[in-house]
Scaffold this motif. Structure first.
Motif, PDB file in Angstrom:
ATOM      1  N   UNK A   1      39.246  53.093  43.842  1.00 37.53           N
ATOM      2  CA  UNK A   1      39.288  51.947  42.925  1.00 37.53           C
ATOM      3  C   UNK A   1      40.710  51.424  42.838  1.00 37.53           C
ATOM      4  N   UNK A   2      40.830  50.096  42.773  1.00 40.95           N
ATOM      5  CA  UNK A   2      42.136  49.446  42.724  1.00 40.95           C
ATOM      6  C   UNK A   2      42.107  48.451  41.569  1.00 40.95           C
ATOM      7  N   UNK A   3      43.042  48.602  40.627  1.00 42.20           N
ATOM      8  CA  UNK A   3      43.031  47.759  39.435  1.00 42.20           C
ATOM      9  C   UNK A   3      44.443  47.410  39.001  1.00 42.20           C
ATOM     10  N   UNK A   4      44.555  46.279  38.326  1.00 40.14           N
ATOM     11  CA  UNK A   4      45.818  45.898  37.681  1.00 40.14           C
ATOM     12  C   UNK A   4      46.075  46.803  36.489  1.00 40.14           C
ATOM     13  N   UNK A   5      45.035  46.998  35.685  1.00 38.68           N
ATOM     14  CA  UNK A   5      45.106  47.899  34.544  1.00 38.68           C
ATOM     15  C   UNK A   5      43.822  48.718  34.555  1.00 38.68           C
ATOM     16  N   UNK A   6      43.950  50.029  34.698  1.00 36.07           N
ATOM     17  CA  UNK A   6      42.780  50.882  34.934  1.00 36.07           C
ATOM     18  C   UNK A   6      41.768  50.787  33.798  1.00 36.07           C
ATOM     19  N   UNK A   7      40.548  50.372  34.138  1.00 35.52           N
ATOM     20  CA  UNK A   7      39.456  50.278  33.181  1.00 35.52           C
ATOM     21  C   UNK A   7      38.218  51.032  33.659  1.00 35.52           C
ATOM     22  N   UNK A   8      38.044  51.120  34.964  1.00 35.78           N
ATOM     23  CA  UNK A   8      36.821  51.708  35.516  1.00 35.78           C
ATOM     24  C   UNK A   8      36.774  53.209  35.257  1.00 35.78           C
TER      25      UNK A   8
END
Length: 368
Positions: free
Chosen positions: A221-228
Motif C-alpha cells: 500500500x502506498x499513501x500520502x497519509x496512512x489510512x488503510x
C-alpha cells in the motif's frame, strides 16, 4: 461543581509548576488532584475524582474541549475555525458545536501538543502542517498569516474497526448485488479506480473491497497519509515523507511506487492519485500487477478517466496523449463512483466497465 473545579485548578496549577525538572507529567495528575483536594478541604467521591482527572488531563496534557468530541465514536471529523467556533461531522452530517475558543493561543497550544511528539513543527516560517497521529487520525493545521481568521485545525478520525464489504451494505453504500459484483471483481484480479469528491467515502470503500484480496497474495500500500488497515498478514505499508525544514529528505508517491515494484507485490494499492504518480501506477497495472486498486477525486466515472490522463501528463515525460489514453484503457477495468447525499450517507452511484478496444477516448459500459 464548576466553582469547586476552578478552586482545584488554581491550586493544581501551582503544584504542577513545582515539578522537579519543570516538566509536569500526566501520570502525576491523579495523586496531585487528591493532594490538592485534601489541602483545600474539598471532599470528593471516587467518581468525582475520576471525572476531575479526565478533565484536567484533557485540559493540561490533551486536547482540552475537543477531547470529548474525539471520544465520541459517531464523530468522524472535528473542524476548528479559529475563535469563530468548532464544527464536527457526526454520522456523515456537519453540525456546529457549543465549543468556542476565547483566545487563538489556546488553539496554537493544542496544535503544538498534536504535532510536536510527531517531530513536526508549525510556526511563521512553516505555517502549514499535515500529520498522522499514532491512532491513525489525520491532522491538518494552518496558522496566520496563511489563515486569515486565526489558527485552523482539522482532525479526521477513522472507525475503530476497518469496514468489510458487508459493512458497506449495512451502511447503505450499495446494494448487496453491487457489493458482491465488486468483491468478485477484486477476487478476479480486475484493476479498479474508485472516484468521488472530498469525504465521499472513497478510501473507506477501497479498504473494504481490499478485504477480498486473498491471504496468499503480497500487498503493497502506498499513501500520502496512512489510512488503510487491511486484515491480510502479508501487507507492506509505505507512506510519503515531507521534506525537512532545510528542504531535503522528502519522499514522494512516485518514488514509493517505483520502489514498490522491487518488493515483489501481487497487488499495489495506491490510497489516492493526485499527480504524476498516476503514470507510474498505470505502468504497474500494465506490467503484470493486475488487480491493483486506487482512488481519485472526480465528479463522475468518465470524468475520473479524464482526470487520470491529466495527472499522468503531470509526470512531465512528454508522452503523446494517445499513448497515455491507451495505458488507461488497458490498465483500468472498472470505475466505481461514489457520492455523499444530503443525509450524509455515502453511496456508490456508478459502476462502469471500461472497454479497452473502443472509445474516443473512452467507452464505459454501465454495470450499475
Amino acid at each position: 461543581m464548576t466553582a469547586t473545579r476552578e478552586r482545584i485548578e488554581v491550586a493544581l496549577l501551582a503544584r504542577l509548576r513545582e515539578a522537579e525538572d519543570g516538566r509536569p507529567r500526566a501520570e502525576q495528575l491523579g495523586a496531585l488532584i487528591r493532594e490538592t483536594a485534601a489541602s483545600e478541604r474539598i471532599a470528593l467521591s471516587s467518581a468525582e475524582l475520576r471525572a476531575l482527572e479526565r478533565h484536567f488531563d484533557d485540559r493540561f496534557f490533551g486536547l482540552g474541549a475537543l477531547a470529548p468530541l474525539l471520544r465520541d465514536e459517531h464523530v468522524s471529523e472535528v473542524m476548528v475555525n479559529g475563535t469563530r467556533g468548532v464544527w464536527i461531522e457526526r454520522d456523515g452530517r456537519v453540525e456546529a458545536t457549543a465549543i468556542r475558543f476565547r483566545d487563538p493561543e489556546e488553539i496554537l497550544v493544542l496544535i503544538e501538543r498534536l504535532v510536536a511528539p510527531l517531530g513536526r513543527r508549525i510556526d511563521l516560517a512553516q505555517p502549514l502542517v499535515d500529520a498522522r497521529l499514532p491512532d491513525g487520525s489525520r491532522v491538518h493545521a494552518v496558522i496566520p498569516p496563511i489563515a486569515l481568521a486565526g489558527p485552523v485545525l482539522t482532525i479526521r478520525r477513522f472507525a475503530a474497526r476497518p469496514l468489510a464489504p458487508e459493512d458497506l451494505v449495512r451502511g447503505g453504500t450499495a446494494a448487496p448485488r453491487a457489493i458482491a459484483m465488486l468483491v468478485d471483481a477484486v477476487r478476479a484480479r480486475r484493476s479498479i479506480l474508485i472516484s468521488g469528491g472530498t469525504s465521499s467515502g472513497k478510501t473507506t470503500t477501497l479498504n473494504a473491497l481490499a478485504h477480498a484480496i486473498g491471504e496468499d497474495e503480497r500487498i503493497v500500500t502506498i499513501e500520502d497519509s496512512a489510512e488503510l488497515r487491511l486484515p491480510q498478514a502479508n501487507v507492506v505499508g509505505l507512506e510519503t515523507r515531507a521534506p525537512s525544514v532545510e528542504g531535503v529528505g522528502g519522499i514522494d508517491m512516485r518514488t514509493l511506487l517505483r520502489n514498490a515494484l522491487r518488493m515483489r507485490p501481487d497487488r499495489i494499492i495506491v490510497g489516492e492519485v493526485r499527480g504524476g504518480e498516476a503514470l507510474d501506477m498505470l505502468q504497474a497495472m500494465n506490467t503484470g500487477h493486475r488487480g491493483s486498486l486506487t482512488t481519485a477525486h472526480a465528479n463522475g466515472a468518465y470524468h475520473a478517466l479524464l482526470r487520470l490522463e491529466t495527472m499522468a501528463l503531470m509526470a512531465g515525460l512528454d508522452l503523446p496523449l494517445e499513448a497515455i489514453r491507451e495505458q488507461i484503457r488497458r490498465g483500468i477495468e472498472l470505475v466505481v463512483h461514489q457520492e455523499r447525499d444530503n443525509t450524509g450517507v455515502r453511496r456508490i452511484v456508478e459502476i462502469a466497465e471500461l472497454d479497452p478496444e473502443a472509445g474516443d477516448p473512452y467507452a464505459l459500459r454501465p454495470l450499475l
